[in-house]
Design a protein around this motif. Sequence first.
Motif, mmCIF file in Angstrom:
data_model
loop_
_atom_site.group_PDB
_atom_site.id
_atom_site.type_symbol
_atom_site.label_atom_id
_atom_site.label_comp_id
_atom_site.label_asym_id
_atom_site.label_seq_id
_atom_site.Cartn_x
_atom_site.Cartn_y
_atom_site.Cartn_z
ATOM 1 N N ALA A 36 0.952 -1.208 -0.133
ATOM 2 C CA ALA A 36 -0.026 0.037 -0.083
ATOM 3 C C ALA A 36 0.900 1.363 0.071
ATOM 4 N N ILE A 37 0.238 2.289 -0.515
ATOM 5 C CA ILE A 37 1.054 3.687 -0.619
ATOM 6 C C ILE A 37 0.109 4.721 -0.061
ATOM 7 N N ASN A 38 0.451 5.412 0.989
ATOM 8 C CA ASN A 38 -0.494 6.404 1.647
ATOM 9 C C ASN A 38 0.309 7.872 1.390
ATOM 10 N N THR A 39 -0.429 8.821 1.143
ATOM 11 C CA THR A 39 0.309 10.087 0.799
ATOM 12 C C THR A 39 -0.732 11.196 1.435
ATOM 13 N N SER A 40 -0.111 12.036 1.888
ATOM 14 C CA SER A 40 -1.128 13.369 2.391
ATOM 15 C C SER A 40 -0.286 14.588 2.473
ATOM 16 N N TYR A 41 -1.260 15.691 2.346
ATOM 17 C CA TYR A 41 -0.563 17.244 2.272
ATOM 18 C C TYR A 41 -1.426 17.753 3.335
ATOM 19 N N GLN A 42 -1.205 18.744 4.051
ATOM 20 C CA GLN A 42 -1.704 19.631 5.008
ATOM 21 C C GLN A 42 -1.358 21.208 4.608
ATOM 22 N N SER A 43 -2.231 21.865 4.161
ATOM 23 C CA SER A 43 -2.088 23.302 3.959
ATOM 24 C C SER A 43 -1.447 24.123 5.057
ATOM 25 N N ASN A 44 -2.144 23.940 6.233
ATOM 26 C CA ASN A 44 -1.346 24.523 7.355
ATOM 27 C C ASN A 44 -0.188 23.727 7.904
ATOM 28 N N SER A 45 1.230 24.621 7.615
ATOM 29 C CA SER A 45 2.351 23.952 8.053
ATOM 30 C C SER A 45 3.013 23.346 6.582
ATOM 31 N N LYS A 46 2.215 23.276 5.594
ATOM 32 C CA LYS A 46 2.597 22.753 4.254
ATOM 33 C C LYS A 46 3.310 21.387 4.620
ATOM 34 N N THR A 47 2.598 20.526 5.199
ATOM 35 C CA THR A 47 3.241 19.326 5.767
ATOM 36 C C THR A 47 2.960 18.277 4.767
ATOM 37 N N SER A 48 3.963 17.585 4.282
ATOM 38 C CA SER A 48 3.855 16.279 3.230
ATOM 39 C C SER A 48 4.066 15.092 3.736
ATOM 40 N N THR A 49 3.363 13.936 3.905
ATOM 41 C CA THR A 49 3.862 12.671 4.566
ATOM 42 C C THR A 49 3.601 11.684 3.186
ATOM 43 N N VAL A 50 4.285 10.420 3.556
ATOM 44 C CA VAL A 50 4.115 9.627 2.582
ATOM 45 C C VAL A 50 4.653 8.321 3.122
ATOM 46 N N SER A 51 3.938 7.194 3.088
ATOM 47 C CA SER A 51 4.245 5.966 3.788
ATOM 48 C C SER A 51 4.177 4.782 2.521
ATOM 49 N N ILE A 52 5.129 3.746 2.682
ATOM 50 C CA ILE A 52 4.922 2.745 1.526
ATOM 51 C C ILE A 52 5.298 1.300 2.267
ATOM 52 N N ALA A 53 4.207 0.406 2.002
ATOM 53 C CA ALA A 53 4.375 -0.841 2.666
ATOM 54 C C ALA A 53 4.348 -1.880 1.674
ATOM 55 N N THR A 54 5.288 -3.031 1.633
ATOM 56 C CA THR A 54 5.158 -4.086 1.107
ATOM 57 C C THR A 54 5.381 -5.207 1.637
ATOM 58 N N GLU A 55 4.906 -6.476 0.947
ATOM 59 C CA GLU A 55 4.871 -7.667 1.708
ATOM 60 C C GLU A 55 4.895 -8.592 0.758
ATOM 61 N N GLY A 56 5.346 -9.880 0.952
ATOM 62 C CA GLY A 56 5.265 -11.099 0.414
ATOM 63 C C GLY A 56 5.703 -12.392 1.020
ATOM 64 N N LEU A 57 6.052 -13.370 0.116
ATOM 65 C CA LEU A 57 6.297 -14.662 0.679
ATOM 66 C C LEU A 57 7.652 -15.126 0.343
ATOM 67 N N LEU A 58 8.397 -15.813 0.919
ATOM 68 C CA LEU A 58 9.826 -16.268 0.887
ATOM 69 C C LEU A 58 9.598 -17.573 0.151
ATOM 70 N N ALA A 59 10.763 -17.952 -0.444
ATOM 71 C CA ALA A 59 10.722 -19.252 -1.317
ATOM 72 C C ALA A 59 10.564 -20.584 -0.323
ATOM 73 N N ALA A 60 11.222 -20.235 0.862
ATOM 74 C CA ALA A 60 11.062 -21.096 1.723
ATOM 75 C C ALA A 60 9.691 -21.382 2.504
ATOM 76 N N LYS A 61 9.275 -22.604 2.515
ATOM 77 C CA LYS A 61 7.887 -22.786 2.926
ATOM 78 C C LYS A 61 7.571 -22.126 4.146
ATOM 79 N N ASN A 62 6.141 -21.479 4.267
ATOM 80 C CA ASN A 62 5.736 -21.012 5.358
ATOM 81 C C ASN A 62 6.372 -19.689 6.098
ATOM 82 N N TRP A 63 7.428 -19.237 5.223
ATOM 83 C CA TRP A 63 7.998 -17.900 5.641
ATOM 84 C C TRP A 63 7.357 -16.752 4.839
ATOM 85 N N SER A 64 7.094 -15.460 5.609
ATOM 86 C CA SER A 64 6.596 -14.385 4.826
ATOM 87 C C SER A 64 7.367 -13.254 5.648
ATOM 88 N N TRP A 65 7.105 -12.152 4.640
ATOM 89 C CA TRP A 65 7.839 -10.610 5.096
ATOM 90 C C TRP A 65 7.069 -9.688 4.862
#
Length: 790
Positions: free
Chosen positions: A235-264
């Motif tokens: 997921a990608i989340n972004t925001s901007y506030q006019s008061n203070s001109k604050t910008s924020t951004v967040s990036i999250a990623t996930e998936g499975l490893l080749a090894a069985k039952n492992w994820s990240w």
Amino acid sequence: MKRLLTIFLLLSFGLAYSQSCLYSLKGRILAENKALPGATIFIKDTNSSRIADEQGNFSFDNLCARTYEIEIRFLGYETITKKVSLPQNEVLEIELLEDKTQLSEVVVTGNSIARSTTQISSALEEEALQQLHGKPLGESLQRIAGVGALQTGPAIFKPVIHGLHSQRILILNNGIRQEGQQWGTEHAPEIDPFVAKQIEVIKGAEAVRYGADAMGGVIIVSPPPIHDTGGFGGAINTSYQSNSKTSTVSIATEGLLAAKNWSWRMQASGKYGGDYHTPDYTLSNTGQREVNFSGGLGYRNSNSELEFYFSSFNARIGILRAAHAGNLTDLNNSIISQKPWYIKDFSFDIENPYQAINHHLFKTSYKKNLSGNNSIKAIYGLQINNRKEFDIRRANRSDRPAISMQLLSQVFDFSFDHLADSHQGSYGLTTTIKINNNDTETTGIQPLIPDYRQVAAGLFALEKIKWRAFTFEAGARADYQYLQALTFINNDELIKPDYHFFYLSANAGLRYTINSQSNLSSNISFSNRPPHISELFSQGLHHGTATIEEGLLLPNGTLEIDESLFKNERSIKWLNSFAKQSKNFSFEASVYANLIDNYIFLQPKETRLTIRGYFPVFAYKQTQALLTGADITFNYTFLKDFTLTGKYSYLYGQDLTAQQPLIYMPPPQFDTELNWLIPTLNQYKAFLKARVLHVTQQVRTPITINPIDLEGSPAPNETFDFMDAPNAYTLLNIETGFTLPINEHDLILTLACENLTNQRYRNYMNRLRYFADDIGRNFIIRLSYNFYSH
């Protein structure tokens, strides 16, 4: 912002006529071939829900021709997820099966450790958090009734639950107790809200499960679980506030490893903002920077779970330049003028005074499922907290911090949980080790709190028994704490006093289920808390608050190693609640009373002349305090698409020994919101909401004394304030948004305006209210894209 609003409205109207959504979905919920009233039916695609009526019936209207995923849940029954394609003429009949694996009405936290059923808890779920992206944790939590914040300007929010904060509030960050410098009134939690899928607040005393730090309540920050199904996503989340001109951004990623039952999973976020402004002027030097990241690695099979987690929070926060009161005369002039003495044009620069904080957390946990619905879990956590506070110092020393400290903490928790048909229990051991060091070579001044070493351990037991419509619970805990301080007498003789604390906690509760829609709960808790190192040994000028602070061991301004000078805090809190939920209406009301013996607080003592002028001296004192109040929350859905939500809270805080009000108690407030789900845009989850927040004037305050009147004279032997409580105020906020499905994923756009009328106001709970107004109108735009594959 006008252009953005125009584009948004044109797109909304275009979508409104792009498709006719006039279909209905009707059905009936059954259990053992009988109607099941009160069951919740939730359409995930439209984020809308219904409550089954007395005959088990439900109906959704104005749906589009497509496939929907619906979820049906009811306490004590297995949750069912079902896909339904429209149009269809059949009335659905859905049978729920009794859940044999868990006890009805037993609440289990995100980390699967049993806790109180009879306590009151409220949560900000994923959708609510989405609409708060870019806000600090403490500010977001104010959306929950009974939860406030102690502010230091527009960027620092310290959570307050039923009047208590700091070392009386425990924060669980992904199952680990957050260990920072909680003692400071201007020290906010070092947590990135973007990591959370849910933030839950337990308003009752939870000292039995979590220890003395939970005397006032618990805040549980729960990231999403590491999924063992699906492929790469995020997921990608972004925001901007006019008061203070604050910008924020967040990036999250996930998936499975080749090894069985492992994820990240991996996540990173950043924030960049400048000066806030009121309706009339700039709040100079209130910019902020954040760079945060976290990562997790998990293994899961049918019998066990293993997880590794790491997070890093890094922030630089400017403190209002005008709040730097060099002495009582500066403070007095600021209060009289009603306007900051230092105002510059907007800037992204952060100068002195400011805070620089780094908090690193590492956690590993292992859970093993045993036979008979039993399990064991072990958690280890390591945290490193670095805090530096920069003041405006003489002799070109402003580049040297006035406070520089590092806190290293280690936590080990072990628990055994058992589950049977009629009872559930949890037994466990918790241990913590803390090492705090000051960098006096860099600061060149005596530290406000000394270096210290602390080792603590606790054993707890909790049991719940269900009999007919009643659920009984009881718990007990025994704790031991060893504390050693490394400090100086007369600024030259190093001493190492140490203390041993033994203390007990207990709780008992009862819950009565009146029917499928209503219940009553009552809980009484007894908690013990030894004084914090800051409450014992503070000595010197606290630059962040422009006050001199003295601990309980400095009754005459000189350190005395005498255990008779302090006692443990002892709290007895009684919490009662009533909850009701029907088809279109839900209601919850709670009342509480908290009697605290040996309550520790800062009381003004005198004024003292330093090389920078006169400063007020505050000394830690102990008294008997009473905190009592009520919280009310309701939701009412009418005309199918309108929902009215109300959250109201009241708190009465009294110093019973001095027979006067306690300072910095949140005033009564009324938070009302009207949400309209636009029916012609049902497919796009379009909404329009208006929120009115009314905060009354705090009339129960200590006496007011002008700062100039204290110069060179002793302060009265009672609590006082430098300024009358500000007037009541009302804020109007609006928000609108919609979701666009893109290749089975969601693009979410929202546009909000806070303080729409640009109201001038000051918040009683804002420590900088002596110097400036709170912020004015603020436009916020948020854009999120979800491309998860699970």
